[in-house]
Scaffold this active site. Structure first.
Site, PDB file in Angstrom:
ATOM      1  N   GLU A 222       0.874  -1.036 -17.161  1.00 56.08           N
ATOM      2  CA  GLU A 222      -0.339  -0.829 -16.346  1.00 56.08           C
ATOM      3  C   GLU A 222      -0.526   0.674 -16.056  1.00 56.08           C
ATOM      4  O   GLU A 222      -1.637   1.195 -16.170  1.00 56.08           O
ATOM      5  CB  GLU A 222      -0.165  -1.630 -15.058  1.00 56.08           C
ATOM      6  CG  GLU A 222      -1.255  -1.485 -14.038  1.00 56.08           C
ATOM      7  CD  GLU A 222      -0.900  -2.271 -12.752  1.00 56.08           C
ATOM      8  OE1 GLU A 222      -0.493  -3.450 -12.850  1.00 56.08           O
ATOM      9  OE2 GLU A 222      -1.006  -1.687 -11.662  1.00 56.08           O
TER      10      GLU A 222
ATOM     11  N   HIS B  95       5.559  -4.812 -17.167  1.00 53.94           N
ATOM     12  CA  HIS B  95       4.113  -5.019 -16.991  1.00 53.94           C
ATOM     13  C   HIS B  95       3.526  -3.882 -16.156  1.00 53.94           C
ATOM     14  O   HIS B  95       2.503  -3.287 -16.508  1.00 53.94           O
ATOM     15  CB  HIS B  95       3.869  -6.375 -16.319  1.00 53.94           C
ATOM     16  CG  HIS B  95       2.516  -6.521 -15.686  1.00 53.94           C
ATOM     17  ND1 HIS B  95       2.191  -5.930 -14.486  1.00 53.94           N
ATOM     18  CD2 HIS B  95       1.397  -7.166 -16.096  1.00 53.94           C
ATOM     19  CE1 HIS B  95       0.937  -6.205 -14.193  1.00 53.94           C
ATOM     20  NE2 HIS B  95       0.431  -6.949 -15.148  1.00 53.94           N
ATOM     21  N   ASN B  96       4.169  -3.559 -15.056  1.00 54.71           N
ATOM     22  CA  ASN B  96       3.645  -2.492 -14.198  1.00 54.71           C
ATOM     23  C   ASN B  96       3.687  -1.134 -14.895  1.00 54.71           C
ATOM     24  O   ASN B  96       2.771  -0.330 -14.749  1.00 54.71           O
ATOM     25  CB  ASN B  96       4.435  -2.421 -12.894  1.00 54.71           C
ATOM     26  CG  ASN B  96       4.066  -3.542 -11.941  1.00 54.71           C
ATOM     27  OD1 ASN B  96       3.639  -4.607 -12.386  1.00 54.71           O
ATOM     28  ND2 ASN B  96       4.207  -3.316 -10.665  1.00 54.71           N
TER      29      ASN B  96
ATOM     30  N   LYS C  76       8.082  -8.237 -15.198  1.00 52.44           N
ATOM     31  CA  LYS C  76       7.049  -7.774 -14.253  1.00 52.44           C
ATOM     32  C   LYS C  76       7.108  -6.243 -14.136  1.00 52.44           C
ATOM     33  O   LYS C  76       6.072  -5.574 -14.075  1.00 52.44           O
ATOM     34  CB  LYS C  76       7.264  -8.443 -12.886  1.00 52.44           C
ATOM     35  CG  LYS C  76       6.431  -7.872 -11.742  1.00 52.44           C
ATOM     36  CD  LYS C  76       4.940  -8.072 -12.002  1.00 52.44           C
ATOM     37  CE  LYS C  76       4.038  -7.820 -10.807  1.00 52.44           C
ATOM     38  NZ  LYS C  76       4.295  -6.735  -9.913  1.00 52.44           N
TER      39      LYS C  76
ATOM     40  N   ALA D  94      10.713  -6.699  -0.373  1.00 47.22           N
ATOM     41  CA  ALA D  94      11.849  -6.602  -1.290  1.00 47.22           C
ATOM     42  C   ALA D  94      12.986  -5.851  -0.615  1.00 47.22           C
ATOM     43  O   ALA D  94      12.759  -4.962   0.190  1.00 47.22           O
ATOM     44  CB  ALA D  94      11.409  -5.886  -2.562  1.00 47.22           C
TER      45      ALA D  94
ATOM     46  N   SER E 282       1.819 -11.310 -10.332  1.00 53.79           N
ATOM     47  CA  SER E 282       0.884 -10.206 -10.515  1.00 53.79           C
ATOM     48  C   SER E 282      -0.546 -10.676 -10.291  1.00 53.79           C
ATOM     49  O   SER E 282      -0.871 -11.834 -10.509  1.00 53.79           O
ATOM     50  CB  SER E 282       1.016  -9.634 -11.921  1.00 53.79           C
ATOM     51  OG  SER E 282       0.100  -8.587 -12.079  1.00 53.79           O
TER      52      SER E 282
END
Ligand code: 2AM
Length: 491
Positions: free
Chosen positions: A192, A188-189, A185, A79, A131
């Site tokens: 998590e 989402h992390n 995403k 990235a 993911s």
């Protein structure tokens, strides 16, 4: 474009890239691959990709020439500048309607920018969350594509077939405009991080509070994995706790208690602060990792700061363990409630049409937070797409009500023991704040008006000649200082 047989191109032959290529190949697609260090292309074709339909390219030009139109090219590179660099290299060989897909861990503002830049040149951009790690990439990841909506029709089949499948549904759907894929995403992390912190707190309570062994705790987690907490993270936790070193000691008890982080949880927390949304559980999860990192300082503090006297637990152990399951479940409901609140707010701000049921469905399989629970969230948003909060959904409303007594008992006991439960506690504090019609911000507003003449508004029902609805009101609290208010009501 005669002779072009490639369905999709992929740049970046690190493990994720290689595995995604092999996965797409298994699903029947012809993938053309390229890598900055081109020797890796040959190595890959001669080894991992031997006997497959995968084609190689030794230049960007060759890659583009081998792709059917509209071209679809996935970047799976580091990235940052590498993504922009490849986009620049690709542009001369792309034509109107071709699609550049960034499947790396890009920060969503970069994806917003790249969508605009490419669309201004007649090209399409997709920023996709991927993911599930190496295993997911190979056998079915959770894919979260967003960007130029016009790209979706062309990539849908490849993406949905490549993604993990749960009960016949692909863990991939169109997320939304511009940076929405990478944004989702990121959330989402963050979630998590929250799930992992909650599980760690439960482990701490069982170990230091109840004094159970790793084996005993593993059995509890295995049992929980058959109920409402059924999930990948609970399952791997049980396996981890059972895992022994050669000397018979659990490996987990030999691991330095200092957590690392790559930053996506922090991005979520920063985004929550920027958006003004109380995503407190992810925040606490990030801060807990920060506190864990202060190992040397904590070690010094542990020598000079005493907690409460440790008392042996005299209550009903099984009841306590059941309470803990409910505390974990309720806290998890709060964490996802907060995460979806954040997405809703950002969607409003950035004008994205986010598909919340689709997001929950994408997370049901293929990724780290995959769980049965996400099936229930999918149902909640399918039933009510504009659901304001998960806590307003019947199923989750009933679930938190049922969990509440045990949840409170666990936190109360942990406080008495001096065992920190930042995630459990902040979840309950949020819950109690969220369900309060009146919070003490009236006093805050009074203080702000007192020391800074920041003004306040009147509480509905308390209006009078001085206190009018909709007006910014200032009171001369001290009889000194005049009646000039400092700034606006929201300052
Ligand atoms: P490489 O094999 O040539 O190093 C993961 O690091 C992937 O991203 C690899 O395929 C790597 O290519 C690529 N990558 C990392 N940084 C890059 C850069 N600055 N330019 C091009 N590719 C890069």
């Amino acid at each position: 474009m005669s002779g072009a047989t490639g369905d999709i191109g992929l740049i970046g032959l690190a493990v994720m890239g290689q595995n995604l290529i092999l996965n797409m190949n298994d699903k029947g697609f012809t993938v053309v691959c390229y890598n900055r260090t081109t020797s890796k292309v040959d190595h890959f074709l001669e080894n991992e990709a031997k006997g497959t339909k995968v084609q190689g390219a030794h230049s960007i030009q060759e890659l583009c020439a081998k792709l059917k139109r509209p071209r679809k090219i996935i970047l799976l590179v580091k990235a940052g500048p590498a993504v922009d660099d490849f986009i620049k290299q690709l542009e001369p060989y792309l034509e109107q309607g071709d699609i550049v897909i960034d499947g790396g861990n890009s920060h969503f503002p970069d994806s917003i920018r790249r969508t605009k830049e490419l669309e201004s040149k007649g090209l399409l951009f997709v920023g996709s969350g991927v993911s599930g790690g190496e295993e997911g990439a190979r056998y079915g990841p959770s894919l979260m594509p967003g960007g130029s909506p016009a790209a979706w029709d062309s990539i849908k089949e490849i993406f949905q077939k490549t993604a993990a499948q749960v009960e016949g549904d692909p863990c991939c759907d169109w997320v939304g405009e511009t940076g929405a894929g990478h944004y989702v995403k990121m959330v989402h992390n963050g979630i998590e991080y929250g799930d992992m912190q909650l599980i760690s707190e439960a482990y701490d309570i069982l170990k230091r509070g109840l004094g159970l062994s790793e084996d005993e705790i593993a059995d509890i987690f295995f049992k929980w994995n058959k109920g409402v907490l059924d999930s990948f993270l609970i399952d791997i936790t049980a396996n981890i706790l059972k895992f022994k070193d050669d000397d018979g000691e659990p490996v987990v008890s030999k691991i330095l208690d200092q957590a690392g982080q790559k930053g996506t949880g922090k991005w979520t927390a920063i985004n929550a602060l920027d958006a003004g949304m109380p995503v407190t559980l992810i925040g606490e999860a990030v801060f807990s990792r920060c506190l864990s990192a202060l190992k040397a300082e904590r070690t010094r503090a542990s020598k000079v700061i005493a907690g409460p006297q440790k008392e042996t637990f005299r209550g009903d152990k099984q009841q306590f363990i059941d309470d803990l399951e409910q505390a974990l479940y309720a806290s998890k409901i709060i964490s996802y409630t907060q995460g979806f609140m954040l997405m809703r707010e950002t969607a409003k701000e950035l004008n994205w049409n986010l598909n919340y049921a689709g997001i929950a469905r994408m997370w049901r399989g293929g990724c780290i937070i995959k769980s049965v629970f996400l099936g229930d969230i999918t149902s909640a948003y399918t039933k009510t797409p504009a659901l304001e909060s998960l806590l307003f959904d019947d199923f989750f409303n009933k679930a938190v009500h049922k969990a509440q007594p045990g949840w409170r008992r666990i936190i109360a006991q942990a406080v008495l023991w001096g065992i920190p439960t930042p995630a459990f506690s902040t979840a309950l504090a949020f819950f109690d704040g969220y369900r309060s019609e009146i919070v003490p911000a009236n006093l805050l507003q009074a203080q702000r008006d007192y020391f800074g003449a920041h003004t306040f508004r009147v509480l509905p029902g308390k209006e009078n000649a001085k206190f009018k609805a909709g007006e910014d009101i200032h009171v001369n609290w001290t009889g000194r200082g005049g009646n000039v208010s400092a700034s606006s009501y929201v300052a």
